[in-house]
Scaffold this motif. Structure first.
Motif, PDB file in Angstrom:
ATOM      1  N   HIS A   1      72.699   2.630  51.234  1.00 15.01           N
ATOM      2  CA  HIS A   1      74.112   2.878  51.516  1.00 15.01           C
ATOM      3  C   HIS A   1      74.458   2.334  52.891  1.00 15.01           C
ATOM      4  CE1 HIS A   1      75.124   5.761  48.242  1.00 15.01           C
ATOM      5  NE2 HIS A   1      73.812   5.859  48.210  1.00 15.01           N
TER       6      HIS A   1
ATOM      7  N   LYS B   1      80.097   4.512  53.772  1.00 18.04           N
ATOM      8  CA  LYS B   1      80.492   4.097  52.426  1.00 18.04           C
ATOM      9  C   LYS B   1      80.000   5.108  51.395  1.00 18.04           C
ATOM     10  CE  LYS B   1      82.423   0.371  53.844  1.00 18.04           C
ATOM     11  NZ  LYS B   1      83.855   0.294  53.902  1.00 18.04           N
TER      12      LYS B   1
ATOM     13  N   CYS C   1      75.098  -0.007  48.186  1.00 18.29           N
ATOM     14  CA  CYS C   1      75.316  -1.457  48.251  1.00 18.29           C
ATOM     15  C   CYS C   1      74.041  -2.216  47.907  1.00 18.29           C
ATOM     16  CB  CYS C   1      75.838  -1.865  49.619  1.00 18.29           C
ATOM     17  SG  CYS C   1      74.731  -1.469  50.973  1.00 18.29           S
TER      18      CYS C   1
ATOM     19  N   TRP D   1      70.999  -6.413  46.092  1.00 21.12           N
ATOM     20  CA  TRP D   1      72.170  -6.012  46.857  1.00 21.12           C
ATOM     21  C   TRP D   1      73.408  -6.458  46.105  1.00 21.12           C
ATOM     22  CZ3 TRP D   1      68.823  -9.848  47.903  1.00 21.12           C
ATOM     23  CH2 TRP D   1      69.329 -11.130  47.970  1.00 21.12           C
ATOM     24  N   ILE D   2      74.555  -5.940  46.477  1.00 21.40           N
ATOM     25  CA  ILE D   2      75.805  -6.297  45.802  1.00 21.40           C
ATOM     26  C   ILE D   2      75.961  -7.810  45.780  1.00 21.40           C
ATOM     27  CG2 ILE D   2      78.327  -6.250  46.003  1.00 21.40           C
ATOM     28  CD1 ILE D   2      78.098  -3.406  46.965  1.00 21.40           C
TER      29      ILE D   2
END
Length: 84
Positions: free
Chosen positions: A26, A30, A34, A60-61
């Protein structure tokens, strides 16, 4: 992810995480994760050393296509199901 970032003010490293445990990553402030990572060492060992790699980033995103995301979801579901 390096240990100092997790151990500094604003960072977070829960107790009781084993080496190789899968963890959600994280960003500070947020709500949603992520990324996904794997503990390089136990949380106790990371806190004791205070330096070095703490989490190996797996995903990861934006790093995977929808097919890869589906496969990752299936793999995580299988791994988490086997832990119960």
């Amino acid at each position: 992810m390096m240990a100092p970032g997790l151990l500094s003010p604003g960072g977070s490293l829960p107790d009781g995480l084993a080496k190789d445990a899968l963890v959600a990553i994280h960003a500070e402030g947020k709500e949603h994760a992520c990324g996904i990572g794997k503990m390089a060492e136990s949380s106790a060992d990371v806190k004791k050393a205070g330096k070095g790699v703490a989490v190996e980033v797996v995903c990861w995103i934006g790093c995977v296509s929808s097919l890869q995301a589906h496969n990752l979801h299936e793999a995580l579901h299988h791994r988490l199901s086997s832990c119960q």
